[in-house]
Enzyme design. Structure first.
Site, PDB file in Angstrom:
ATOM      1  CB  SER A 112      39.664  37.908  36.253  1.00 22.47           C
ATOM      2  OG  SER A 112      40.567  37.329  37.136  1.00 22.47           O
ATOM      3  CG  HIS A 113      40.670  33.608  35.570  1.00 21.56           C
ATOM      4  ND1 HIS A 113      39.898  34.379  36.409  1.00 21.56           N
ATOM      5  CD2 HIS A 113      39.939  32.517  35.288  1.00 21.56           C
ATOM      6  CE1 HIS A 113      38.751  33.769  36.628  1.00 21.56           C
ATOM      7  NE2 HIS A 113      38.738  32.642  35.964  1.00 21.56           N
ATOM      8  CG  ASP A 276      44.651  37.217  37.615  1.00 21.87           C
ATOM      9  OD1 ASP A 276      45.380  38.093  38.115  1.00 21.87           O
ATOM     10  OD2 ASP A 276      43.416  37.172  37.779  1.00 21.87           O
ATOM     11  CG  ASP A 278      42.115  41.163  37.503  1.00 26.27           C
ATOM     12  OD1 ASP A 278      42.545  39.979  37.475  1.00 26.27           O
ATOM     13  OD2 ASP A 278      41.184  41.522  38.251  1.00 26.27           O
ATOM     14  CG  ASP A 280      42.492  39.671  41.039  1.00 22.95           C
ATOM     15  OD1 ASP A 280      42.899  38.861  40.178  1.00 22.95           O
ATOM     16  OD2 ASP A 280      41.293  40.022  41.139  1.00 22.95           O
ATOM     17  NE  ARG A 281      41.572  34.189  39.579  1.00 28.69           N
ATOM     18  CZ  ARG A 281      40.825  33.129  39.339  1.00 28.69           C
ATOM     19  NH1 ARG A 281      41.381  31.990  38.968  1.00 28.69           N
ATOM     20  NH2 ARG A 281      39.509  33.200  39.450  1.00 28.69           N
ATOM     21  CE  LYS A 375      41.224  36.807  43.040  1.00 27.98           C
ATOM     22  NZ  LYS A 375      39.843  37.339  42.915  1.00 27.98           N
TER      23      LYS A 375
HETATM   24  C1  G16 Z   1      36.815  35.840  41.105  1.00 30.67           C
HETATM   25  C2  G16 Z   1      36.574  36.339  42.494  1.00 30.67           C
HETATM   26  C3  G16 Z   1      37.181  35.390  43.482  1.00 30.67           C
HETATM   27  C4  G16 Z   1      36.658  33.993  43.245  1.00 30.67           C
HETATM   28  C5  G16 Z   1      36.948  33.586  41.829  1.00 30.67           C
HETATM   29  C6  G16 Z   1      36.426  32.210  41.438  1.00 30.67           C
HETATM   30  O1  G16 Z   1      38.189  35.877  40.852  1.00 30.67           O
HETATM   31  O2  G16 Z   1      37.123  37.621  42.656  1.00 30.67           O
HETATM   32  O3  G16 Z   1      36.910  35.857  44.754  1.00 30.67           O
HETATM   33  O4  G16 Z   1      37.253  33.080  44.118  1.00 30.67           O
HETATM   34  O5  G16 Z   1      36.365  34.527  40.973  1.00 30.67           O
HETATM   35  O6  G16 Z   1      35.113  32.279  41.185  1.00 30.67           O
HETATM   36  P1  G16 Z   1      34.295  31.095  40.500  1.00 30.67           P
HETATM   37  O7  G16 Z   1      34.700  29.836  41.223  1.00 30.67           O
HETATM   38  O8  G16 Z   1      32.880  31.499  40.757  1.00 30.67           O
HETATM   39  O9  G16 Z   1      34.678  31.019  39.047  1.00 30.67           O
HETATM   40  P2  G16 Z   1      38.761  36.694  39.627  1.00 30.67           P
HETATM   41  O10 G16 Z   1      40.252  36.553  39.756  1.00 30.67           O
HETATM   42  O11 G16 Z   1      38.172  36.018  38.427  1.00 30.67           O
HETATM   43  O12 G16 Z   1      38.244  38.069  39.827  1.00 30.67           O
END
Ligand code: G16
Length: 542
Positions: A112-113, A276, A278, A280-281, A375
């Protein structure tokens, strides 16, 4: 030929908030990825002849693991693998493909990010047949399998090149290489009024989209520039790179600072957005104003009926617990359902499948709807554009009128990154120990009305998740929430979420750090953050 390879279990393959995330060197240990993929296949059970979607965000090590996953799918009896050309698929596009191809599931390679490159992060997540992240019962089963893993199955020959569209065979399994963008772009065109958005863009409305050298570049170029007529160059950093150009593909105030600065300039664009690693953000910025993700969820929910897909209204809204309660006010006023879930998109799946909610969102820059089960960054951008195209007001004017109608939930998240894991656990443990005696305590002008550790019972399938974050609520509704991130790969990340509701419209133009000063100080004091972590200030404020 299918080979069975002996292996030994790893003891650290517990999926976090969103799949398994580790550094690239960690993932490159012999059999590390293979073990986890075999555990997914074992936990997913019956795959004879079924379809599996595979793709990733294009980060370093993606191609190698995609080849491995394809060969292992052939070794485990799948009938067809659908994979994006070059191994590219954004997370929402993968979710859509799983649904339209009626696949048994999908493997998405992304951290992801988190940053990429040889020393960056890598990740593997598994999505189930509804297109959404595997629910807890499946991620637990995957983890259990990893603990006893002794062998994995893999096709002995090479996987086909992913450079060309078309079908080839690997043993009995078909490998189908598709355009990663086409089906997703068609879906967006169905949901939104592209004609109206085109008119908006043609009317000297200016926009900029920062793809952060991550997966959304090709999607944004096709949709914003090719289909909606935004000038070439609207999409910046649009080429997906293995190391994201050395950047950190997290669309927040720190890593998207250049875009935000451009939008703050008097002659800057009217609308800015970023996504981000991938896809989704999302980050939404108007001229002169950054929209907080919690406010964005509330505004999108309140205005969704302006887009064709939601013209008959929305069934309900869901948000993760630490997300501000701005959306709750929309739901209350509109008389629709409101659900508060633990952090992690996987908790929205049952609510979406049951038709209880149409729109979901999280403070962590994620919003989406029932069109997929993830998302979706570009979806949020397009819904904003559709709303702007109908209302023909600035982002700032839309926010201000929203606050005037519903009140403003001032909100900030403070992140303390790479904190010593033991210190972070000690901090959370101490908060936990004090919860029972906290109600009635006074901190300055704030009096605690309730304090708990959030637990959630899914109203659809009855499953229970406990230990999802410490909440301290004050009389008047202000809140402080503490939780440890489930997506970091180094030490612990402490997240502190701070919120205050302001109904008085003459007090809606205060800077959030000012409006929240007393709560911010109280959060440090109650959490003993300085003493326990040695930190005097957060690393990132969003
Ligand atoms: C992932 C999850 C999200 C979550 C986020 C933050 O996002 O898919 O649903 O809100 O992590 O998680 P944390 O606060 O535990 O770091 P992504 O975009 O990283 O896949």
């Amino acid at each position: 030929m299918i080979e069975t390879i002996a292996t030994k279990p790893f003891n650290d393959q517990k999926p976090g908030t969103s799949g398994l995330r580790k550094s690239v060197p960690h993932f490159r240990q012999a059999n590390y990825a293979e073990n986890f993929i075999q555990a997914i296949f074992d936990a997913a059970d019956s795959h004879d002849g079924e379809t599996l979607v595979i793709g990733g965000d294009g980060r370093f090590y993606n191609r190698e693991v995609i080849q491995t996953a394809i060969r292992m799918a052939a070794g485990n009896g799948y009938g067809r693998v659908v994979v994006g050309r070059g191994g590219i698929l954004s997370t929402p596009a993968a979710s859509n493909l799983i649904r339209i191809r009626k696949a048994a599931g999908g493997i998405i390679l992304s951290a992801s990010h988190n940053p990429g490159g040889p020393k960056g992060d890598f990740g593997i997540k598994y999505n189930v047949a509804n297109g959404g992240p595997a629910p807890e019962k499946i991620t637990s089963a995957i983890f259990e399998r990893t603990r006893t893993m002794s062998q994995y199955r893999i096709w002995s020959g090479d996987a086909p090149s992913l450079a060309e569209f078309g079908e080839t065979k690997l043993g009995d399994m078909v490998v189908e290489v598709i355009d990663p963008v086409a089906d997703y772009a068609a879906l967006m065109e169905k949901l939104f009024d592209f004609g109206q958005i085109r008119d908006l863009i043609a009317s000297r409305f200016t926009l900029r989209f920062d793809a952060m050298h991550a997966v959304t570049g090709p999607y944004a170029k096709e949709i914003l520039e090719n289909r909606l007529g935004a000038p070439l160059g609207t999409v910046i950093n649009g080429e997906p790179l293995e190391d994201f150009g050395g950047g950190h593909p997290d669309p927040n105030a720190v890593h998207a600072a250049t875009l935000i600065n451009q939008l703050m300039a008097p002659n800057g664009p009217d609308f800015g957005a970023a996504s981000d690693g991938d896809g989704d953000r999302n980050l939404i910025v108007g001229k002169g104003i950054v929209v907080s993700p919690s406010d964005s969820l509330a505004v999108l929910a309140a205005n969704a009926h302006l887009a064709p897909a939601y013209k008959d209204g929305i069934a309900g809204i869901a948000r993760s617990m630490p997300t501000s309660q701005a959306a709750d006010r929309v739901a209350a006023k509109r008389g629709i359902g409101m659900y508060e879930t633990p952090t992690g998109w996987k908790f929205f799946g049952t609510l979406l499948d049951a038709g209880k909610v149409t729109i979901c969102g999280e403070e962590s820059a994620g919003t989406g709807s029932d069109h997929v089960r993830e998302k979706d960054g570009l979806w949020a951008v397009l819904l904003w554009l559709n709303i702007l195209a109908v209302r023909r007001e600035s982002v700032q004017a839309i926010l201000e009128s929203h606050w005037a109608e519903f009140g403003r939930n001032y909100y900030q998240r403070h992140d303390y990154e790479e904190v010593d894991a033991k210190a972070a656990e000690g901090l959370m443990g101490s908060l936990h120990d004090r919860l029972a005696s906290m109600a009635g305590q006074r901190f300055g002008t704030l009096v605690v009305s309730e304090a708990d550790d959030f637990s959630y019972k899914d109203p659809v399938d009855g499953s229970v998740a406990t230990g999802q974050g410490v909440r301290i609520v004050f009389s008047g509704g202000s809140r402080i929430v503490y939780r440890l991130s489930g997506t970091g790969t180094k030490g612990a990340t402490l997240r502190v979420y701070i919120e205050r509701y302001e109904p008085d419209r003459t007090r809606h133009d205060i800077a959030p750090e000012q409006a929240l000063t007393e709560l911010i100080d109280t959060a440090s004091a109650i959490g003993e953050i300085g003493k326990r972590t040695g930190r005097t200030a957060p690393d990132v404020i969003t």
